[in-house]
Enzyme design. Structure first.
Site, PDB file in Angstrom:
ATOM      1  N   ARG A 129     -12.950  11.642  15.919  1.00 24.45           N
ATOM      2  CA  ARG A 129     -13.386  11.970  14.537  1.00 24.45           C
ATOM      3  C   ARG A 129     -12.423  12.902  13.825  1.00 24.45           C
ATOM      4  NH1 ARG A 129     -17.638  11.704  17.707  1.00 24.45           N
ATOM      5  NH2 ARG A 129     -19.043   9.953  17.311  1.00 24.45           N
ATOM      6  N   LYS A 182      -4.012  10.357   1.981  1.00 24.67           N
ATOM      7  CA  LYS A 182      -4.547   8.994   2.108  1.00 24.67           C
ATOM      8  C   LYS A 182      -3.942   8.353   3.355  1.00 24.67           C
ATOM      9  CE  LYS A 182      -5.669   7.619  -2.605  1.00 24.67           C
ATOM     10  NZ  LYS A 182      -5.345   6.691  -3.692  1.00 24.67           N
ATOM     11  N   GLU A 204       9.362   5.592  -7.509  1.00 28.75           N
ATOM     12  CA  GLU A 204       8.262   6.582  -7.526  1.00 28.75           C
ATOM     13  C   GLU A 204       8.754   7.921  -8.078  1.00 28.75           C
ATOM     14  OE1 GLU A 204       5.060   6.242  -7.057  1.00 28.75           O
ATOM     15  OE2 GLU A 204       4.822   4.403  -5.903  1.00 28.75           O
ATOM     16  N   LYS A 211       3.014  15.494  -6.942  1.00 27.29           N
ATOM     17  CA  LYS A 211       1.936  14.888  -6.154  1.00 27.29           C
ATOM     18  C   LYS A 211       1.037  15.978  -5.569  1.00 27.29           C
ATOM     19  CE  LYS A 211       0.346  11.284  -3.363  1.00 27.29           C
ATOM     20  NZ  LYS A 211       0.532  10.088  -2.595  1.00 27.29           N
ATOM     21  N   GLU A 230      -9.761  11.383  -5.637  1.00 23.79           N
ATOM     22  CA  GLU A 230      -9.629  10.497  -6.793  1.00 23.79           C
ATOM     23  C   GLU A 230     -10.957  10.269  -7.507  1.00 23.79           C
ATOM     24  OE1 GLU A 230      -7.441   7.072  -5.590  1.00 23.79           O
ATOM     25  OE2 GLU A 230      -6.706   6.717  -7.589  1.00 23.79           O
ATOM     26  N   ARG A 242      -6.008  12.276 -10.131  1.00 29.33           N
ATOM     27  CA  ARG A 242      -5.115  11.512  -9.247  1.00 29.33           C
ATOM     28  C   ARG A 242      -4.736  10.153  -9.842  1.00 29.33           C
ATOM     29  NH1 ARG A 242      -5.363  12.125  -2.717  1.00 29.33           N
ATOM     30  NH2 ARG A 242      -3.625  10.759  -2.316  1.00 29.33           N
ATOM     31  N   ASN A 299      -1.098   6.533 -10.653  1.00 25.49           N
ATOM     32  CA  ASN A 299      -1.193   5.078 -10.690  1.00 25.49           C
ATOM     33  C   ASN A 299      -0.386   4.472 -11.850  1.00 25.49           C
ATOM     34  OD1 ASN A 299      -2.381   2.891  -9.396  1.00 25.49           O
ATOM     35  ND2 ASN A 299      -3.970   2.706 -10.961  1.00 25.49           N
ATOM     36  N   HIS A 310       1.177   1.080 -11.718  1.00 23.22           N
ATOM     37  CA  HIS A 310       0.685   0.436 -10.497  1.00 23.22           C
ATOM     38  C   HIS A 310      -0.301  -0.703 -10.760  1.00 23.22           C
ATOM     39  CE1 HIS A 310       2.733   3.684  -8.563  1.00 23.22           C
ATOM     40  NE2 HIS A 310       2.236   3.445  -7.366  1.00 23.22           N
ATOM     41  N   HIS A 352       0.581  -3.585  -8.563  1.00 22.40           N
ATOM     42  CA  HIS A 352      -0.246  -4.084  -7.453  1.00 22.40           C
ATOM     43  C   HIS A 352      -0.513  -5.583  -7.603  1.00 22.40           C
ATOM     44  CE1 HIS A 352      -2.047   0.153  -6.547  1.00 22.40           C
ATOM     45  NE2 HIS A 352      -1.002  -0.102  -5.779  1.00 22.40           N
ATOM     46  N   HIS A 399       7.252  -2.461  -2.957  1.00 22.25           N
ATOM     47  CA  HIS A 399       6.349  -1.716  -3.842  1.00 22.25           C
ATOM     48  C   HIS A 399       7.091  -1.106  -5.044  1.00 22.25           C
ATOM     49  CE1 HIS A 399       2.941   0.786  -4.917  1.00 22.25           C
ATOM     50  NE2 HIS A 399       3.704   1.878  -4.827  1.00 22.25           N
TER      51      HIS A 399
HETATM   52  N1  LIG Z   1      -0.805   6.977   1.759  1.00 23.48           N
HETATM   53  C1  LIG Z   1      -0.327   6.911   0.553  1.00 23.48           C
HETATM   54  O1  LIG Z   1      -0.677   7.689  -0.351  1.00 23.48           O
HETATM   55  C2  LIG Z   1       0.707   5.872   0.245  1.00 23.48           C
HETATM   56  C3  LIG Z   1       1.415   5.935  -0.958  1.00 23.48           C
HETATM   57  C4  LIG Z   1       2.410   4.986  -1.187  1.00 23.48           C
HETATM   58  C5  LIG Z   1       2.661   3.994  -0.251  1.00 23.48           C
HETATM   59  N2  LIG Z   1       1.934   3.960   0.910  1.00 23.48           N
HETATM   60  C6  LIG Z   1       2.200   2.919   1.918  1.00 23.48           C
HETATM   61  O2  LIG Z   1       3.555   3.068   2.353  1.00 23.48           O
HETATM   62  C7  LIG Z   1       4.037   1.795   2.797  1.00 23.48           C
HETATM   63  C8  LIG Z   1       5.410   1.569   2.203  1.00 23.48           C
HETATM   64  O3  LIG Z   1       6.253   2.594   2.664  1.00 23.48           O
HETATM   65  P1  LIG Z   1       7.831   2.404   2.836  1.00 23.48           P
HETATM   66  O4  LIG Z   1       8.403   1.910   1.587  1.00 23.48           O
HETATM   67  O5  LIG Z   1       8.321   3.668   3.437  1.00 23.48           O
HETATM   68  O6  LIG Z   1       7.928   1.168   3.815  1.00 23.48           O
HETATM   69  P2  LIG Z   1       7.954   0.975   5.392  1.00 23.48           P
HETATM   70  O7  LIG Z   1       7.160   1.987   6.119  1.00 23.48           O
HETATM   71  O8  LIG Z   1       7.607  -0.432   5.601  1.00 23.48           O
HETATM   72  O9  LIG Z   1       9.494   1.201   5.726  1.00 23.48           O
HETATM   73  C9  LIG Z   1      10.473   0.343   5.200  1.00 23.48           C
HETATM   74  C10 LIG Z   1      11.461  -0.077   6.282  1.00 23.48           C
HETATM   75  O10 LIG Z   1      12.367   0.967   6.555  1.00 23.48           O
HETATM   76  C11 LIG Z   1      12.444   1.207   7.950  1.00 23.48           C
HETATM   77  N3  LIG Z   1      12.810   2.603   8.113  1.00 23.48           N
HETATM   78  C12 LIG Z   1      12.048   3.683   7.893  1.00 23.48           C
HETATM   79  N4  LIG Z   1      12.784   4.785   7.980  1.00 23.48           N
HETATM   80  C13 LIG Z   1      14.035   4.397   8.269  1.00 23.48           C
HETATM   81  C14 LIG Z   1      15.255   5.090   8.455  1.00 23.48           C
HETATM   82  N5  LIG Z   1      15.345   6.402   8.304  1.00 23.48           N
HETATM   83  N6  LIG Z   1      16.357   4.369   8.763  1.00 23.48           N
HETATM   84  C15 LIG Z   1      16.282   3.025   8.849  1.00 23.48           C
HETATM   85  N7  LIG Z   1      15.171   2.308   8.643  1.00 23.48           N
HETATM   86  C16 LIG Z   1      14.066   3.002   8.373  1.00 23.48           C
HETATM   87  C17 LIG Z   1      11.073   0.851   8.435  1.00 23.48           C
HETATM   88  O11 LIG Z   1      11.066   0.695   9.830  1.00 23.48           O
HETATM   89  C18 LIG Z   1      10.828  -0.416   7.621  1.00 23.48           C
HETATM   90  O12 LIG Z   1      11.519  -1.510   8.155  1.00 23.48           O
HETATM   91  C19 LIG Z   1       3.016   0.775   2.371  1.00 23.48           C
HETATM   92  O13 LIG Z   1       2.283   0.391   3.496  1.00 23.48           O
HETATM   93  C20 LIG Z   1       2.118   1.520   1.386  1.00 23.48           C
HETATM   94  O14 LIG Z   1       0.799   1.043   1.371  1.00 23.48           O
HETATM   95  C21 LIG Z   1       0.983   4.873   1.158  1.00 23.48           C
END
Ligand SMILES: NC(=O)c1ccc[n+]([C@@H]2O[C@H](COP(=O)([O-])OP(=O)(O)OC[C@H]3O[C@@H](n4cnc5c(N)ncnc54)[C@H](O)[C@@H]3O)[C@@H](O)[C@H]2O)c1
Length: 361
Positions: A118, A140, A182, A224, A234, A242, A246, A249, A253, A265
């Site tokens: 938990r 999140k 972003e 942020k 939110e 929050r 968006n 977005h 989305h 994204h």
């Molecule tokens: N929690 C939140 O508030 C929030 C906000 C925005 C996005 N997200 C989530 O984040 C995800 C997208 O994140 P992202 O763009 O980082 O994508 P990702 O996590 O898919 O990473 C992109 C690619 O880069 C690679 N990678 C990561 N770090 C690396 C490094 N230093 N060197 C080489 N390769 C590396 C990863 O292995 C992957 O292949 C989505 O799932 C989205 O839903 C969450």
């Protein structure tokens, strides 16, 4: 520890986000912790090894959990495997999880931390630009299911976030650029200085080791941090809630969804920001100059500003169902000026289409 900046996120309890170069040794682990699970994909194994060395040096037992890369790790099957591994190693509530990787991995590991016993502590070490300025801060966490992306999750804050800009060295150029979308969003919704830096030092802002990158990342995280401190779950209806994160977005989305998540994204929200700027202009709320500034800044990084599709009606349907919309009301975060967010609800089809024509030609 190398040169760094610390941003404290006012949460309960509050936590620090550290931004700098060569700062992986700033990891801070309570003495009451017995063992530490490092969760990471093979892509960032080298970074994980450095962290393992540091955690071992501090005297803690380390359990390595390698997960499938990116979105393929963000599902319940992987979560179950991690829960089993934590069980086999008798992880207690006083132990710690460390998430290392992009946003997909920090979302996954954060979700595991929220649900194991938990809720146990976790430290987030984002290794993508998007992870640093967006995913790792704000609490999140979540996974994807057959019902959709990010529909299952929990609000669970990390106890520390370490953004070591040197880890971006191995990141693909496109992944760096999409993270920049972003950063640009933060500039438009709240901090014009971000836009000015990008406009003044274009080439410095395209490299992970550009001299302006620490400031851009720190400024974005501050925005942020401030927003989520005021509206963690939110629920706020105010113009500073929050929801403003968006910006761009709603169409973004929808583009991601209709394209079966093949679009990155950052690319999708880049188009989304231009669309919503055009929409605000069509509604008589935003000047043509600010709309053009969107295009200019985004194009500077090669981010897309147009989108060809014959499916606009379908996109509208998806937008109306966006989880950030209220009920079936079509609702957009728009700008009335730079750093002056507002809301536009149920715009007429005429202006929706007017803005669409501007981006789909
Ligand atoms: N929690 C939140 O508030 C929030 C906000 C925005 C996005 N997200 C989530 O984040 C995800 C997208 O994140 P992202 O763009 O980082 O994508 P990702 O996590 O898919 O990473 C992109 C690619 O880069 C690679 N990678 C990561 N770090 C690396 C490094 N230093 N060197 C080489 N390769 C590396 C990863 O292995 C992957 O292949 C989505 O799932 C989205 O839903 C969450």
């Amino acid at each position: 520890m190398g040169i760094h900046q610390t941003i404290t996120v006012n949460a309960q309890p509050s936590y620090d986000v550290i931004v700098g170069n060569d700062i992986l040794d700033s990891i801070s682990i309570k003495e009451t912790v017995n063992q530490v699970a490092l969760i990471f994909p093979a892509h960032v194994e080298k970074i994980a090894k450095t962290i393992k060395k540091q955690v071992t040096k501090l005297g803690f037992k380390v359990v390595e959990i390698i997960v499938p890369n990116a979105e393929s790790g963000k599902n319940i099957k992987v979560v179950e495997k991690i829960w089993n591994k934590l069980g086999q190693n008798k992880f207690t509530r006083s132990d710690l999880i460390v998430a290392i990787g992009g946003g997909a991995t920090t979302d996954l590991a954060g979700f595991v931390s929220a649900t194991w016993l938990r809720g146990i502590d976790f430290i987030s070490i984002p290794t993508t630009l998007l992870g640093m300025v967006d995913a790792a801060v704000g609490g999140k966490t979540g996974i994807n299911t057959d019902a959709g992306k990010n529909l299952v999750g929990s609000f669970h804050n990390p106890v520390q976030v370490i953004c070591d800009l040197n880890t971006l060295k191995s990141l693909k150029k496109h992944d760096f650029t999409t993270g920049m979308a972003e950063v640009i969003k933060c500039g438009f919704i709240q901090d014009e200085k971000i836009l000015q830096i990008i406009e003044k030092y274009p080439s410095e802002c395209k490299r992970y080791d550009g001299v302006e990158i620490p400031e851009l990342v720190t400024r974005s995280i501050k925005i942020k941090a401030e927003v989520v401190a005021k509206d963690f779950k939110e629920t706020s209806d105010s113009k500073t809630g929050r929801e403003i994160l968006n910006y761009g977005h709603t169409l973004g989305h929808a583009i991601e969804k209709i394209g079966k998540y093949k679009w990155r994204h950052g690319d999708a929200i880049s188009v989304g920001m231009v669309y919503v700027a055009e929409l605000a202009h069509a509604a008589g709320k935003l000047s043509a100059e600010v709309v053009q500034r969107h295009r200019d800044v985004l194009k500077q990084f090669g981010l897309p500003t147009s989108y060809k599709s014959k499916n606009f009606k379908k996109l509208i349907e998806i937008m109306a169902l966006d989880k950030k919309s209220r009920g079936a009301t079509l609702r957009f975060v728009i700008l009335e000026d730079i750093a002056k967010p507002a809301r536009l609800e149920n715009p007429s089809f005429k202006i929706l289409n007017q803005a669409w024509e501007k981006i789909s030609k």
